[in-house]
Structures are given as structure tokens and as C-alpha cells.
Design an enzyme around this catalytic site. Structure first.
Site, PDB file in Angstrom:
ATOM      1  N   LYS A   1       0.823  -1.210   0.000  1.00  0.00           N
ATOM      2  CA  LYS A   1       0.000   0.000   0.000  1.00  0.00           C
ATOM      3  C   LYS A   1       0.852   1.253   0.000  1.00  0.00           C
ATOM      4  O   LYS A   1       0.543   2.235  -0.687  1.00  0.00           O
ATOM      5  CB  LYS A   1      -0.951  -0.028   1.205  1.00  0.00           C
ATOM      6  CG  LYS A   1      -2.051  -1.081   1.078  1.00  0.00           C
ATOM      7  CD  LYS A   1      -2.772  -1.354   2.385  1.00  0.00           C
ATOM      8  CE  LYS A   1      -3.779  -2.491   2.217  1.00  0.00           C
ATOM      9  NZ  LYS A   1      -4.404  -2.887   3.493  1.00  0.00           N
TER      10      LYS A   1
ATOM     11  N   ASP B   1     -11.268   3.103   4.607  1.00  0.00           N
ATOM     12  CA  ASP B   1     -11.652   1.692   4.459  1.00  0.00           C
ATOM     13  C   ASP B   1     -13.169   1.527   4.369  1.00  0.00           C
ATOM     14  O   ASP B   1     -13.658   0.464   3.998  1.00  0.00           O
ATOM     15  CB  ASP B   1     -11.130   0.872   5.641  1.00  0.00           C
ATOM     16  CG  ASP B   1      -9.781   0.229   5.347  1.00  0.00           C
ATOM     17  OD1 ASP B   1      -9.513  -0.064   4.167  1.00  0.00           O
ATOM     18  OD2 ASP B   1      -9.002   0.019   6.287  1.00  0.00           O
TER      19      ASP B   1
ATOM     20  N   GLN C   1      -4.457  -1.534   9.880  1.00  0.00           N
ATOM     21  CA  GLN C   1      -4.240  -2.837   9.249  1.00  0.00           C
ATOM     22  C   GLN C   1      -4.756  -3.955  10.154  1.00  0.00           C
ATOM     23  O   GLN C   1      -4.406  -4.029  11.332  1.00  0.00           O
ATOM     24  CB  GLN C   1      -2.757  -3.037   8.950  1.00  0.00           C
ATOM     25  CG  GLN C   1      -2.455  -4.321   8.220  1.00  0.00           C
ATOM     26  CD  GLN C   1      -3.094  -4.395   6.845  1.00  0.00           C
ATOM     27  OE1 GLN C   1      -3.031  -3.445   6.074  1.00  0.00           O
ATOM     28  NE2 GLN C   1      -3.726  -5.517   6.533  1.00  0.00           N
TER      29      GLN C   1
END
Length: 288
Positions: free
Chosen positions: A54, A123, A100
Site C-alpha cells: 500500500k 476503508d 491494518q
């Protein structure tokens, strides 16, 4: 019949180039760089790889990335304090926050995800953003469903009026995928069925699908006889086996029946990262 391959890696590269130009224009017009803060707790090997990928993708498109690395012994309160600080960051703006997963077992994952500001929740997991998706006014959509929608739209696979079956009901993929396809507009307007582990005679349901999206977390679950001839099949699963990486779909068998199929790896995964970048740029625009 041999299915057309839905090449997510190639498409992600195309989207990265589009984003690179958009990010450069944003920086020129606003004097500020879109910034994504990633929070990594512990040393899970898979998480290390995901975060590294990422951050590399951010660099390719001109998005600033921060990595907040915390030991596995970090308490829930310590993690919440970091998220609060990132939520309030102004002098050095943070536009998107990525926590994460998975988190260590002693930390309440739901509590942490809900602590992220809904304006920085790239997200798309915060209840406010989930609610906006339900009501048809999405702000941030979870990255994997959004990537799948792009995979369908950009490959010319019509969703309007089509029967879509989503196998899997997770909060991160299955549920938001169904909600996204039920919206009004391009890449949506579908008739959606959600099947899962408690669905009897799963094959009878999946064989109805013009578009079959499999996110069940079970390797090789969907076989050729479970697929309607000519259907588009999107495989979200990824599993490490002795034979290498495989998905939730028996690729070799289903490829001979389907009209389109996404591979594992190289299908949905790269698009998930691309949509994270897209959401981060969107968050920067909203904060401007």
C-alpha cells in the site's frame, strides 16, 4: 468456451496512472498533498506485506504515506490515543487512516475501527459510512467491493437488471458488495442474492447468477457445475496451499464454463489497493 480473464493487475495500473494525474492536479490547486496514515500493530507477516504494498502504491501516485508501527503489546487505550491524534491532525494533515487488520486478540477491533473519524475512514468501515451506503448516499465504500465494481464496469460487464449472487456475508466484502450493486446508477441496478455457509444447495443458487462474486473464505468452494454458462465470475478468496495461491473458485474448471473470470492472484487484490488510494484522494478533497 474459455473465459475472458478479468486482469485486475493491468486495470489497477491504469487506475494508478489516472490517480497520479488527479493527485498532481490536487497538489497544484491546493498546495497540500493527500496523506494516508497506516497503523500496524505487531509483526504479522501478511500484514507487513500488505502495508508495504500500500505504501509503494501511494508513492507511485504521489500520495504521502505515514506508517505508525506499534508493538504487539500495545494496549487498546494506547491505540485509541494514536487514532485520536490522527483524527485531529491539522498542522500536518492526515486525510485517510488505515488500521491494518488483524489486530492482536486483546484489542477490540470493532471499537478501534469505530474510533476512526468517518471523514478519514478510507476503508469505509465506520457505522456512519456504512449507513450512508445503505441509504444510497455513499461517502467511502469498502475498497474490495469498490474494486470489484470497477472490474465489472471497465470490462463492459453490464450489471443493470442482471442477477448477481454474492457468496459470503462479511462486513468487509459480502454485505457492502450487495449494497453497492443495489444502488442506482452505473455498475449497479442489479438484482442481488446473498448466499453464505448456511445456504442449503448452494449450487442451485449460484447457477442462477449472471454475475457470481465469491468471498466465502473457502478454497475451491465453487466448481464448474455450480456456474451458469457464460457467467462472469469474480473470485475474492486468496489462500496459501502446497500448490501455491488459490482462490474460492476452482479456476481451471470454472474457466471452461464462465464467460469472464478473475484470477488469483492478479484479480481483485490490486484493485483493492487502487480503491484505497482513490478513497484517500476523495478524503483530501472533502477536507479541503
Amino acid at each position: 468456451m474459455t473465459a475472458h480473464i478479468l486482469d485486475g493487475k493491468r486495470l489497477a495500473q491504469q487506475i494508478h496512472e489516472e490517480l497520479r494525474l488527479e493527485v498532481a492536479e490536487f497538489i497544484e490547486n491546493n498546495g497540500q498533498t493527500p496523506t494516508l496514515a497506516a497503523v500496524l500493530v505487531g509483526q504479522d507477516p501478511a500484514s507487513e506485506v500488505y502495508v508495504r504494498n500500500k505504501r509503494s502504491a501511494c508513492e507511485r501516485v504521489g500520495i504521502e504515506s505515514q506508517l505508525h508501527r506499534l508493538p504487539a503489546s500495545t494496549t487498546q487505550d494506547e491505540l485509541l490515543k494514536l487514532i485520536t491524534r490522527l483524527n485531529k491532525a491539522h498542522d500536518e494533515p492526515v486525510h485517510g487512516i488505515l488500521v491494518q487488520l488483524p489486530l492482536p486478540k486483546h484489542i477490540d477491533t470493532t471499537r478501534i475501527l469505530h474510533a476512526v473519524s468517518p471523514w478519514k475512514d478510507v476503508d469505509g468501515f465506520h457505522p456512519e459510512n456504512v449507513g450512508r451506503l445503505v441509504e444510497g448516499a455513499p461517502r467511502f465504500v469498502p475498497c474490495t467491493p469498490l474494486g470489484i465494481q470497477q472490474l465489472l464496469v471497465r470490462n463492459g460487464i453490464e450489471t443493470a437488471g442482471r442477477e448477481v449472487v454474492v457468496v459470503g456475508r462479511s462486513d468487509t466484502v459480502g454485505k457492502p458488495m450487495a449494497l453497492l450493486l443495489m444502488q442506482r446508477g452505473p455498475g449497479a441496478d442489479a438484482t442481488v442474492t446473498v448466499a453464505h455457509s448456511r445456504t442449503p444447495d448452494l449450487g442451485a443458487i449460484t447457477r442462477r447468477a449472471d454475475i457470481l462474486i465469491v468471498a466465502a473464505g473457502k478454497p475451491g468452494l465453487v466448481t464448474a457445475e455450480m456456474v451458469k454458462p457464460g457467467a462472469a465470475v469474480v473470485d475474492v478468496g486468496i489462500h496459501r496451499t502446497d500448490a501455491g495461491l488459490v482462490g474460492d473458485v476452482d479456476f481451471a474448471g470454472v474457466r471452461s464454463v464462465a464467460g469472464h473470470i478473475s484470477p488469483v492472484p492478479g484479480g481483485v487484490g490490486p484493485l483493492t489497493v487502487a480503491m484505497l488510494l482513490s478513497n484517500t484522494l476523495a478524503a483530501a478533497r472533502l477536507a479541503d
